[in-house]
Structure formats: C-alpha cells, structure tokens
Design an enzyme around this catalytic site. Structure first.
Site, PDB file in Angstrom:
ATOM      1  N   ASP A  46      39.557  47.732  40.482  1.00  0.00           N
ATOM      2  CA  ASP A  46      40.086  46.383  40.678  1.00  0.00           C
ATOM      3  C   ASP A  46      40.643  46.337  42.090  1.00  0.00           C
ATOM      4  O   ASP A  46      41.725  46.862  42.347  1.00  0.00           O
ATOM      5  CB  ASP A  46      41.193  46.092  39.662  1.00  0.00           C
ATOM      6  CG  ASP A  46      41.884  44.749  39.912  1.00  0.00           C
ATOM      7  OD1 ASP A  46      41.573  44.104  40.950  1.00  0.00           O
ATOM      8  OD2 ASP A  46      42.728  44.353  39.104  1.00  0.00           O
ATOM      9  N   LYS A 103      36.368  44.633  38.445  1.00  0.00           N
ATOM     10  CA  LYS A 103      36.982  43.341  38.125  1.00  0.00           C
ATOM     11  C   LYS A 103      37.522  42.749  39.418  1.00  0.00           C
ATOM     12  O   LYS A 103      38.252  43.410  40.151  1.00  0.00           O
ATOM     13  CB  LYS A 103      38.093  43.546  37.102  1.00  0.00           C
ATOM     14  CG  LYS A 103      38.906  42.316  36.803  1.00  0.00           C
ATOM     15  CD  LYS A 103      40.254  42.397  37.473  1.00  0.00           C
ATOM     16  CE  LYS A 103      41.011  41.101  37.453  1.00  0.00           C
ATOM     17  NZ  LYS A 103      42.082  41.084  38.437  1.00  0.00           N
ATOM     18  N   GLU A 111      39.313  36.808  45.160  1.00  0.00           N
ATOM     19  CA  GLU A 111      38.695  37.991  45.777  1.00  0.00           C
ATOM     20  C   GLU A 111      37.186  37.834  45.916  1.00  0.00           C
ATOM     21  O   GLU A 111      36.597  38.276  46.906  1.00  0.00           O
ATOM     22  CB  GLU A 111      39.027  39.241  44.948  1.00  0.00           C
ATOM     23  CG  GLU A 111      40.473  39.676  45.116  1.00  0.00           C
ATOM     24  CD  GLU A 111      40.978  40.568  43.998  1.00  0.00           C
ATOM     25  OE1 GLU A 111      42.090  41.089  44.154  1.00  0.00           O
ATOM     26  OE2 GLU A 111      40.285  40.722  42.967  1.00  0.00           O
ATOM     27  N   LEU A 128      39.318  34.136  36.191  1.00  0.00           N
ATOM     28  CA  LEU A 128      39.423  32.755  36.678  1.00  0.00           C
ATOM     29  C   LEU A 128      40.758  32.132  36.283  1.00  0.00           C
ATOM     30  O   LEU A 128      40.827  30.938  36.013  1.00  0.00           O
ATOM     31  CB  LEU A 128      38.286  31.919  36.079  1.00  0.00           C
ATOM     32  CG  LEU A 128      36.860  32.465  36.234  1.00  0.00           C
ATOM     33  CD1 LEU A 128      35.901  31.706  35.326  1.00  0.00           C
ATOM     34  CD2 LEU A 128      36.408  32.350  37.693  1.00  0.00           C
ATOM     35  N   ASP A 158      54.905  32.905  35.028  1.00  0.00           N
ATOM     36  CA  ASP A 158      54.704  33.769  36.190  1.00  0.00           C
ATOM     37  C   ASP A 158      53.438  34.593  35.941  1.00  0.00           C
ATOM     38  O   ASP A 158      53.380  35.340  34.973  1.00  0.00           O
ATOM     39  CB  ASP A 158      55.938  34.672  36.348  1.00  0.00           C
ATOM     40  CG  ASP A 158      55.746  35.751  37.405  1.00  0.00           C
ATOM     41  OD1 ASP A 158      54.798  35.638  38.217  1.00  0.00           O
ATOM     42  OD2 ASP A 158      56.530  36.715  37.403  1.00  0.00           O
ATOM     43  N   GLY A 187      50.777  40.195  37.135  1.00  0.00           N
ATOM     44  CA  GLY A 187      50.364  41.202  36.154  1.00  0.00           C
ATOM     45  C   GLY A 187      49.314  40.729  35.168  1.00  0.00           C
ATOM     46  O   GLY A 187      48.817  41.535  34.377  1.00  0.00           O
ATOM     47  N   ALA A 188      48.936  39.457  35.221  1.00  0.00           N
ATOM     48  CA  ALA A 188      47.928  38.958  34.256  1.00  0.00           C
ATOM     49  C   ALA A 188      46.617  39.720  34.401  1.00  0.00           C
ATOM     50  O   ALA A 188      46.006  40.141  33.410  1.00  0.00           O
ATOM     51  CB  ALA A 188      47.698  37.469  34.447  1.00  0.00           C
ATOM     52  N   GLY A 189      46.212  39.914  35.645  1.00  0.00           N
ATOM     53  CA  GLY A 189      44.969  40.650  35.902  1.00  0.00           C
ATOM     54  C   GLY A 189      45.077  42.099  35.433  1.00  0.00           C
ATOM     55  O   GLY A 189      44.106  42.675  34.923  1.00  0.00           O
ATOM     56  N   ASP A 190      46.246  42.686  35.583  1.00  0.00           N
ATOM     57  CA  ASP A 190      46.446  44.079  35.178  1.00  0.00           C
ATOM     58  C   ASP A 190      46.433  44.207  33.654  1.00  0.00           C
ATOM     59  O   ASP A 190      45.905  45.174  33.102  1.00  0.00           O
ATOM     60  CB  ASP A 190      47.768  44.614  35.743  1.00  0.00           C
ATOM     61  CG  ASP A 190      47.828  44.444  37.253  1.00  0.00           C
ATOM     62  OD1 ASP A 190      46.765  44.523  37.899  1.00  0.00           O
ATOM     63  OD2 ASP A 190      48.928  44.214  37.786  1.00  0.00           O
ATOM     64  N   GLY A 200      57.800  38.438  35.669  1.00  0.00           N
ATOM     65  CA  GLY A 200      57.553  39.856  35.933  1.00  0.00           C
ATOM     66  C   GLY A 200      56.330  40.363  35.202  1.00  0.00           C
ATOM     67  O   GLY A 200      55.844  39.734  34.257  1.00  0.00           O
TER      68      GLY A 200
HETATM   69  P1  ATP Z   1      47.339  38.790  39.119  1.00  0.00           P
HETATM   70  O1  ATP Z   1      46.928  39.221  40.483  1.00  0.00           O
HETATM   71  O2  ATP Z   1      48.318  37.646  39.091  1.00  0.00           O
HETATM   72  O3  ATP Z   1      47.760  39.916  38.224  1.00  0.00           O
HETATM   73  P2  ATP Z   1      44.527  38.060  38.824  1.00  0.00           P
HETATM   74  O4  ATP Z   1      44.378  37.028  39.875  1.00  0.00           O
HETATM   75  O5  ATP Z   1      43.946  39.396  39.001  1.00  0.00           O
HETATM   76  O6  ATP Z   1      46.069  38.184  38.372  1.00  0.00           O
HETATM   77  P3  ATP Z   1      43.964  36.050  36.880  1.00  0.00           P
HETATM   78  O7  ATP Z   1      42.596  35.516  37.011  1.00  0.00           O
HETATM   79  O8  ATP Z   1      45.094  35.234  37.360  1.00  0.00           O
HETATM   80  O9  ATP Z   1      43.936  37.516  37.467  1.00  0.00           O
HETATM   81  O10 ATP Z   1      44.292  36.354  35.346  1.00  0.00           O
HETATM   82  C1  ATP Z   1      43.654  37.372  34.603  1.00  0.00           C
HETATM   83  C2  ATP Z   1      43.339  36.864  33.232  1.00  0.00           C
HETATM   84  O11 ATP Z   1      44.543  36.460  32.571  1.00  0.00           O
HETATM   85  C3  ATP Z   1      42.438  35.651  33.234  1.00  0.00           C
HETATM   86  O12 ATP Z   1      41.096  36.058  33.244  1.00  0.00           O
HETATM   87  C4  ATP Z   1      42.858  34.956  31.944  1.00  0.00           C
HETATM   88  O13 ATP Z   1      42.202  35.551  30.859  1.00  0.00           O
HETATM   89  C5  ATP Z   1      44.318  35.275  31.831  1.00  0.00           C
HETATM   90  N1  ATP Z   1      45.149  34.180  32.397  1.00  0.00           N
HETATM   91  C6  ATP Z   1      45.716  34.119  33.617  1.00  0.00           C
HETATM   92  N2  ATP Z   1      46.411  32.963  33.797  1.00  0.00           N
HETATM   93  C7  ATP Z   1      46.285  32.279  32.642  1.00  0.00           C
HETATM   94  C8  ATP Z   1      46.778  31.011  32.160  1.00  0.00           C
HETATM   95  N3  ATP Z   1      47.539  30.209  32.912  1.00  0.00           N
HETATM   96  N4  ATP Z   1      46.430  30.636  30.919  1.00  0.00           N
HETATM   97  C9  ATP Z   1      45.668  31.408  30.130  1.00  0.00           C
HETATM   98  N5  ATP Z   1      45.188  32.599  30.516  1.00  0.00           N
HETATM   99  C10 ATP Z   1      45.481  33.043  31.744  1.00  0.00           C
END
Ligand code: ATP
Length: 329
Positions: A164, A193, A198, A228, A263, A266-269, A311
């Site tokens: 990632d 991922k 990116e 996304l 916030d 960490g969603a991506g993680d 967080g």
């Molecule tokens: P980050 O760098 O903030 O950790 P990221 O940019 O790598 O995240 P995101 O695409 O923001 O990754 O989020 C990862 C996953 O989390 C998405 O594919 C989705 O499944 C879920 N997600 C993120 N934001 C939301 C939201 N607002 N509502 C529902 N699901 C979300």
C-alpha cells in the site's frame, strides 16, 4: 493461524484538540499513534489475526509507549528495534476547515529512517505468510535497503507480498521522485492497494476509470485494489487458466456502507488489515469472484467503521462490529 508481518514506520500524529483549524491556529494537540504499517498490524490483530510489526522506534518515552501499544493490541513486537541516538518520528497533522490537510513532519532523521539491514529480524520475516509494506520506508537510506532486503527475504520464504504505497508527498524530494520510487517496487507485489488519489497521482491523470487503473496492472500481480472512500472499492484480478481452453479475469466494484463519518484516518489501513487477515488463512478468493466480493464487503465495512471515530487505532473494528454493520445494511 498464519502470520502477517507488517513492515515500516510507526509514529505519533499530533492532531489538534479542536477540528477545522490550521496547525498554526490549533490551541493544543493530542497524541494519536499511527503510521500506516503499524495501523495495519493492529487492524489484523483486532480482527483476531496473528500479526507482527517490524520497524524502528526511538529509545525514548514515545518509542516505548508505541511498542507498548503494539503489545497491548496483541501485535508481536519482537521485530521492533530501538535507536539510542534518534527520536521516534512525530507528525503534526490537521484537516483545515477548507478541506486541505496540513502536515508537519519531525524526521531529521527519526529512528524509523535509521533501520538497517543488519537489524532486521530475518527469522520473523521468514515466518510471514503475508508480508505487508508501504513506500515511506523507501525514501532514505539506510531504511530503504532494509526495506528491499526484507521484501526479498519474505518473497524467498514464499510469503504473499502486499503493498500500500500510502503516498505522503511532502516527505519526498519531488513528485517525480515519489512516482518513480513508488513504482520501482511495483513488480514485486502480489497485492497492491491504492486510493483514488494515489491512482491519479501515479498515472498522472484525473480519472479512476478502469482503463486508467489498468495502467497499474502487471502480470506479476494477483490483485489490484482501488479504494474510493465512501464509494467503496474497485478490484482487478489476474488472468486465471480455468480450464485448458479458458482464460478468465474479473474486475468490478463493491459498495461501502453508509456511516456517519467523523475522521477518515486509518480507513485504508483497516481495509487492508481486514483483507490480509483473511488472505493469510485462505487465498482462494483470488480465484473466485464471489468469495472476493464477500471479502471486499467485509473490508469495506472495516474501513467504514474506522471513519466513525477520531484517530486510527481507537476506531479499528473487531469482527462483531464489522458483522453488525454488514447485517444492518
Ligand atoms: P486513509 O489514508 O484515510 O487511511 P485511504 O484513502 O487509503 O484512507 P479510503 O478510500 O478513504 O482509503 O477508505 C478505505 C475504505 O474505507 C474505502 O474503500 C471504504 O470501503 C471505506 N470508507 C472510507 N470512507 C468511508 C465513508 N465515508 N463511508 C463508508 N465507507 C468508507
């Protein structure tokens, strides 16, 4: 259970005590442990998987605090080393009212950047069924060589390699250098991922269409994922020989779940951790679209939950929280 080893940086994000301010305006800051590879390790552990984190911390109060956080969260920290001369990395981070993120990094150099090849716990790496990493550890030596060596050892030992890139542009000397170096290790990974942002950066486009994503495809890959945000994710898989005559691949998208976003850190993680925790047990989803879609639905749920609290680490879900969200939908 199989072991996931996550390699890279662990640091402390200092985030303003109030939302929507610039770093200069912030009246005070809270410590938020972070670093994407460390978050992934904790995400795996919270979901019940076996995970180790490999990286370097400062031999200081913050370094010891972070190692304790790993242990308290069930992550094996036997691959963590401490640098006597350098501090644990710090980052001051804010999301301003205008939606722009502001970063200020204290890495001059920080302990994570000073990890050497000789300090790698090779036995631990060789035990990994899945080996995960980002790109921040590629930016400077000696950590860069340690990162490349760790990847090589994991690959030789038969681990599935997960990447990632987690682009942090301000840490690179230039955008061109970031793009070149991030792509320089593209061919080694089994799973990659990227976020939509990116994807656009790496391809130099402003589109996340399939044709654009496919520019990041390599024959060496088993799975490419594009997250996304609230829209969920897209997936692209390898051509598989289903019978002597039939070559198939599959790609598509899986929607996420409606949550009240607080916030996104960490969603991506969480998404990656959920995925790797499953792949370490069973990789059949790489050849079975129905299974893969189920798995990505679970990963989306874990990502979504992580956005509902401030967080990264405090908001990473356990299995029952993820199941609850999936059942409610
Ligand atoms: P980050 O760098 O903030 O950790 P990221 O940019 O790598 O995240 P995101 O695409 O923001 O990754 O989020 C990862 C996953 O989390 C998405 O594919 C989705 O499944 C879920 N997600 C993120 N934001 C939301 C939201 N607002 N509502 C529902 N699901 C979300």
């Amino acid at each position: 259970a199989g072991l996931v080893v996550s390699f890279g940086e662990m640091l402390i994000d200092f985030v303003p005590t109030v939302s929507g301010v610039s770093l200069a305006e912030a009246p005070g800051f809270l410590k938020a442990p972070g670093g994407a590879p460390a978050n992934v390790a904790i995400a795996v552990a919270r979901l019940g998987g076996r995970c180790a984190f490999l990286g370097k911390l400062g031999d200081d109060e913050f370094g010891r605090m972070l190692a304790a956080i790993l242990r308290d969260n069930g992550v094996d920290d036997s691959g963590v080393t401490f640098d006597a001369g350098a501090r644990t990395a710090l980052a001051f981070v804010t999301l301003r009212a205008d939606g722009e993120r502001e970063f200020m990094f204290y890495r001059n150099p920080s302990a994570d950047m000073l990890l050497t090849e000789a300090e790698l716990n090779l036995d631990l790496i060789r035990k990994a069924k899945v080996f995960h990493y980002g790109s921040i550890s590629l930016i400077t030596e000696p950590c860069r060589s340690a990162h490349l060596k760790a990847m090589e050892v994991a690959k030789e030992a038969g681990a599935l390699l997960s990447y990632d890139p987690n682009l942090r542009l301000p840490l690179w000397p230039s955008a061109a250098e970031a793009r070149e170096q991030i792509l320089s290790i593209w061919d080694a990974a089994d799973i990659i991922k990227v976020s939509d942002v990116e994807l656009e950066f790496l391809t130099g486009t402003d589109s996340v269409e399939d044709e654009v994503a496919m520019r990041l495809w390599r024959p060496s890959l088993k799975l490419l994922l594009v997250t996304l945000g609230e829209k969920g994710c897209k997936y692209y898989t390898k051509l598989i020989l289903r019978s002597r005559f039939e070559l198939i691949d599959f790609h598509g998208s899986v929607e996420s779940f409606a949550v009240k976003q607080v916030d996104t850190t960490g969603a991506g993680d969480a998404f990656v951790g959920a995925l790797l925790g499953k792949f370490v047990e069973d990789q059949s989803a790489l050849q079975d679209e129905k299974k893969l879609r189920e798995l990505l639905r679970f990963s989306n749920a874990c990502g979504a939950i992580t956005t509902t609290k401030k967080g990264a680490i405090p908001s990473l879900p356990n299995v029952s929280e993820a199941m609850q969200l999936m059942e409610r939908a």
